[in-house]
Design a protein around this motif. Sequence first.
Motif, PDB file in Angstrom:
ATOM      1  N   THR A  96      91.285  -8.263  53.898  1.00 50.28           N
ATOM      2  CA  THR A  96      92.474  -7.505  53.490  1.00 50.28           C
ATOM      3  C   THR A  96      92.176  -6.030  53.252  1.00 50.28           C
ATOM      4  O   THR A  96      93.050  -5.294  52.783  1.00 50.28           O
ATOM      5  CB  THR A  96      93.074  -8.117  52.213  1.00 50.28           C
ATOM      6  OG1 THR A  96      92.135  -7.983  51.140  1.00 50.28           O
ATOM      7  CG2 THR A  96      93.409  -9.580  52.421  1.00 50.28           C
ATOM      8  N   ASP A  97      90.973  -5.595  53.566  1.00 54.38           N
ATOM      9  CA  ASP A  97      90.596  -4.196  53.362  1.00 54.38           C
ATOM     10  C   ASP A  97      91.489  -3.287  54.200  1.00 54.38           C
ATOM     11  O   ASP A  97      91.710  -3.532  55.396  1.00 54.38           O
ATOM     12  CB  ASP A  97      89.134  -3.991  53.755  1.00 54.38           C
ATOM     13  CG  ASP A  97      88.566  -2.678  53.219  1.00 54.38           C
ATOM     14  OD1 ASP A  97      89.309  -1.681  53.204  1.00 54.38           O
ATOM     15  OD2 ASP A  97      87.387  -2.653  52.833  1.00 54.38           O
ATOM     16  N   SER A  98      92.007  -2.228  53.587  1.00 54.16           N
ATOM     17  CA  SER A  98      92.924  -1.324  54.283  1.00 54.16           C
ATOM     18  C   SER A  98      92.249  -0.545  55.406  1.00 54.16           C
ATOM     19  O   SER A  98      92.932   0.013  56.266  1.00 54.16           O
ATOM     20  CB  SER A  98      93.549  -0.336  53.292  1.00 54.16           C
ATOM     21  OG  SER A  98      92.554   0.467  52.685  1.00 54.16           O
ATOM     22  N   LYS A  99      90.918  -0.493  55.419  1.00 56.28           N
ATOM     23  CA  LYS A  99      90.239   0.252  56.479  1.00 56.28           C
ATOM     24  C   LYS A  99      90.509  -0.364  57.848  1.00 56.28           C
ATOM     25  O   LYS A  99      90.504   0.338  58.868  1.00 56.28           O
ATOM     26  CB  LYS A  99      88.735   0.310  56.224  1.00 56.28           C
ATOM     27  CG  LYS A  99      87.985  -0.994  56.422  1.00 56.28           C
ATOM     28  CD  LYS A  99      86.486  -0.804  56.230  1.00 56.28           C
ATOM     29  CE  LYS A  99      85.721  -2.098  56.516  1.00 56.28           C
ATOM     30  NZ  LYS A  99      84.254  -1.913  56.343  1.00 56.28           N
ATOM     31  N   TYR A 100      90.761  -1.666  57.876  1.00 52.48           N
ATOM     32  CA  TYR A 100      91.057  -2.318  59.153  1.00 52.48           C
ATOM     33  C   TYR A 100      92.426  -1.892  59.684  1.00 52.48           C
ATOM     34  O   TYR A 100      92.636  -1.850  60.899  1.00 52.48           O
ATOM     35  CB  TYR A 100      90.973  -3.832  59.000  1.00 52.48           C
ATOM     36  CG  TYR A 100      89.615  -4.309  58.541  1.00 52.48           C
ATOM     37  CD1 TYR A 100      88.474  -4.031  59.287  1.00 52.48           C
ATOM     38  CD2 TYR A 100      89.465  -5.020  57.354  1.00 52.48           C
ATOM     39  CE1 TYR A 100      87.218  -4.458  58.863  1.00 52.48           C
ATOM     40  CE2 TYR A 100      88.215  -5.446  56.920  1.00 52.48           C
ATOM     41  CZ  TYR A 100      87.095  -5.153  57.682  1.00 52.48           C
ATOM     42  OH  TYR A 100      85.855  -5.560  57.256  1.00 52.48           O
TER      43      TYR A 100
ATOM     44  N   SER B 288      83.831 -12.795  57.788  1.00 55.22           N
ATOM     45  CA  SER B 288      83.854 -12.951  56.327  1.00 55.22           C
ATOM     46  C   SER B 288      83.334 -14.321  55.890  1.00 55.22           C
ATOM     47  O   SER B 288      82.923 -14.486  54.737  1.00 55.22           O
ATOM     48  CB  SER B 288      85.272 -12.737  55.797  1.00 55.22           C
ATOM     49  OG  SER B 288      86.123 -13.824  56.142  1.00 55.22           O
TER      50      SER B 288
ATOM     51  N   GLU C 244      96.204 -12.767  51.302  1.00 48.65           N
ATOM     52  CA  GLU C 244      96.079 -12.487  49.871  1.00 48.65           C
ATOM     53  C   GLU C 244      96.647 -13.605  49.010  1.00 48.65           C
ATOM     54  O   GLU C 244      96.314 -13.719  47.829  1.00 48.65           O
ATOM     55  CB  GLU C 244      96.774 -11.162  49.545  1.00 48.65           C
ATOM     56  CG  GLU C 244      96.041  -9.937  50.090  1.00 48.65           C
ATOM     57  CD  GLU C 244      96.792  -8.652  49.815  1.00 48.65           C
ATOM     58  OE1 GLU C 244      98.025  -8.740  49.583  1.00 48.65           O
ATOM     59  OE2 GLU C 244      96.169  -7.580  49.842  1.00 48.65           O
TER      60      GLU C 244
ATOM     61  N   ASP D 145      85.913  -8.107  53.371  1.00 44.44           N
ATOM     62  CA  ASP D 145      87.219  -8.493  52.839  1.00 44.44           C
ATOM     63  C   ASP D 145      88.262  -8.319  53.935  1.00 44.44           C
ATOM     64  O   ASP D 145      88.559  -7.195  54.340  1.00 44.44           O
ATOM     65  CB  ASP D 145      87.576  -7.616  51.638  1.00 44.44           C
ATOM     66  CG  ASP D 145      88.934  -7.973  51.046  1.00 44.44           C
ATOM     67  OD1 ASP D 145      89.521  -8.990  51.463  1.00 44.44           O
ATOM     68  OD2 ASP D 145      89.400  -7.218  50.164  1.00 44.44           O
TER      69      ASP D 145
ATOM     70  N   GLN E 249      97.226  -9.890  56.706  1.00 41.65           N
ATOM     71  CA  GLN E 249      96.502  -9.535  55.486  1.00 41.65           C
ATOM     72  C   GLN E 249      97.302  -9.921  54.241  1.00 41.65           C
ATOM     73  O   GLN E 249      96.737 -10.427  53.262  1.00 41.65           O
ATOM     74  CB  GLN E 249      96.194  -8.039  55.469  1.00 41.65           C
ATOM     75  CG  GLN E 249      95.080  -7.615  56.405  1.00 41.65           C
ATOM     76  CD  GLN E 249      94.709  -6.156  56.223  1.00 41.65           C
ATOM     77  OE1 GLN E 249      95.528  -5.330  55.816  1.00 41.65           O
ATOM     78  NE2 GLN E 249      93.471  -5.812  56.528  1.00 41.65           N
TER      79      GLN E 249
END
Length: 758
Positions: A435-439, A426, A393, A433, A389
Amino acid sequence: MWDKIWYSFPIQLFLLHLRKNLSLIIIWVVLLMIILEGIGVMLGIPFLFLDPEYLNQVSWISFFLIGVGFAVFTMGFHMSTYIMDGGKFPFLAILSKPFIHYCINNSIVPLFFYLIYIYRFVTFQLNNDLSNDWEVLYYFLGFSAGSIISYSVIFAYFAFTNKDFFVIFAGTLDKRLRKVKLTRANVISQYKELKNQKSKVHYFLNLRLRFEQVRPDISRFEATKLLRVFDQNHLNLFLIQVFLILVVIILGFFKEHPFLQLPAAMSVTLLLAILIMIAGAVNFWLRRWATLAVILFLVLINYFSNFDFLNRPHEAYGIDYSVPPVAYTLAHLDSLLHPDTVAKDRENTIRILDNWKSKFSSDSLPKLVIVAASGGGQRASLWTLKVLQSIHEIKSGEITKHMELLTGASGGVIGEAFFREIYLRSLTDQSIDPTDSKYLDQISTDNLNPIIFSLLVNDLIIRNQSFDYNGRKYLKDRGFAFENQLNINTEHVLDKPISAYGEPEFLGLIPLLPVTSLITNDGRKLVVSPHSMSFFGTSMLGKTGINEKKQTVDFLRFFAKHDAKNLRFLSALRMSATFPFITPNVQLPSNPIMETMDTGLSDNFGIQDGLRFLYVFQNWIAKNTSGVIMITIRDSEKSSEISPTLPPRIFQRVFTPFKNIYANWDNIQTIQNEVLFNYMIESMPFSLEKIEFEYAPEKVQIEELTESQENMQRASLNWRLTAREKKSILSSIYTSTNQKALSRLKVLFSKAETDSIQ
């Protein structure tokens, strides 16, 4: 006062256990060493007890269940020792509620353990970044409630069912006892032992926790009648044991239900409780024949273990096991690695590389990026995803676009696979996204509780539950529990056959990801991919001679008749991440049976596969790219200071050789990979640069972090991480080594035309 203490029932019971029941005391000692973090820290075993999870969170209920588990285990200890040794203390028979009196006086070891455990989990939680320190009190009340309720229910049962001498022989003898024929192997010898025994107990703790003197006239009571009291008590204990075992069996039918997936530590305590209960029952009913009976039982189990009803294979889901097994012979391996076959696979991969290059400007030479991620359980999965991730970015995913090969082992491959799937989605859904922290939360959600629970309620018994996958039936086991929970954690995005990745890989939309697993039969690698990659297993030019030992087995071609292309991708990931004893080795339909396990034993870093790929396609790479960047993601520090050594003690002399082999396995593979990389960088006709990321939480030094050195300790090798461990993993991206690696990537991809880097 000395006699009152020394000849008290609690002390005499404790001494009796040291003489006669040392194995049970050892279980307590092992549990104590675990919670004191003296055993199993590297595997995260202490954290299962100090920071238990239920329904994916540490809560009042999770500690409540741990309290229940410890209570059941403690009562198992009390019941087994009472069955085995209660008759040695005839004064119990004339006491009101004899078993409850016994438990009170038999509590030295459990009480000591409880006090240490409470202290340890309280101090652990106080350092665990809780939103409020009062949460620790909340957890303590949960643990206390679980213990108190469990003890209350069990003691209430015995208070109403267990009768003392005076009640039984006042004409109210329990009717069940009269109907049950107690046929113990040496009942007559027990009468003789009791008749000749002279009790050394002068005082005992009564129900008000005060010392009371043993009746001096105990000898006038008839021994056979005293034994009848114990028989009646033992019958009730036996019913409790049977009830607990039945409950565990019944739970096995509903083990997929999240509410019934107990914390792993509770499953462990229930398993230990059942084992010591069985030991107590066998010892009581068979007495002197118990040891011989256990030996005969183990011999019979070992003999029948290779029969079909006990030796059911642990399968990989999606492939067809009904087709006759394929021959696993050297001749067959050689036939599958014929030079023409290898050349065919190479040409197919070149077409994939051409498609990958077509994403960039036709008049430019892009950089080819390879990522190699090491194994290491869930910490490696989380760390790999965090690094990918962070790389994504840089220039809005430009580096990800340049990735064409992902390699690795175990948890690292799971992290790569999850990121690749998110990235693929994506491409067609801009709301996603990568890079989403939920992953990060999804990949680090607990995956151990269902595995240990399945071991308790299913795998230790005869596996008989099955499920359907793509029209085929497979048996459920710990492997199924692992895949099922990983599938739930990742919101089912990885639940597809390996063939589903064939087209996006071929078109160059996503990087290739050959999932490898170690074949335990002969040490070769099994390569699982939607595209055959036989070039990993033999020389491209065929110059090594007829005596060359083939290094890999191409899964797709080897098991073509077994519908290999429909292998569940989650099963492929499990085959690469089969941690010994946690998830079972997978058996594949060949003759002899091919068995696979964690590929980390062979190549834990994936670097060998990456370098092999560069060697095979060196001419294409030299012509069509401006060089290669190999990104390595390690779940350990590459170079650390040499630890001081002290003169070893005797026991250390015995275990040090094995410890050194295990501790240096990482270093051995690292050095071997360094040799290979140095050779490649000096001999390849293209530029090759290696950029390394390493998980080293002790090196995190940024102002935003206020945790102590203890809080930044290394995460365990496990499929479950504590909140503290997760933070140490995510924070490691800020070490100077990793920040320099990110900066270097920014420099390499900072020019206007990123696909023509000089």
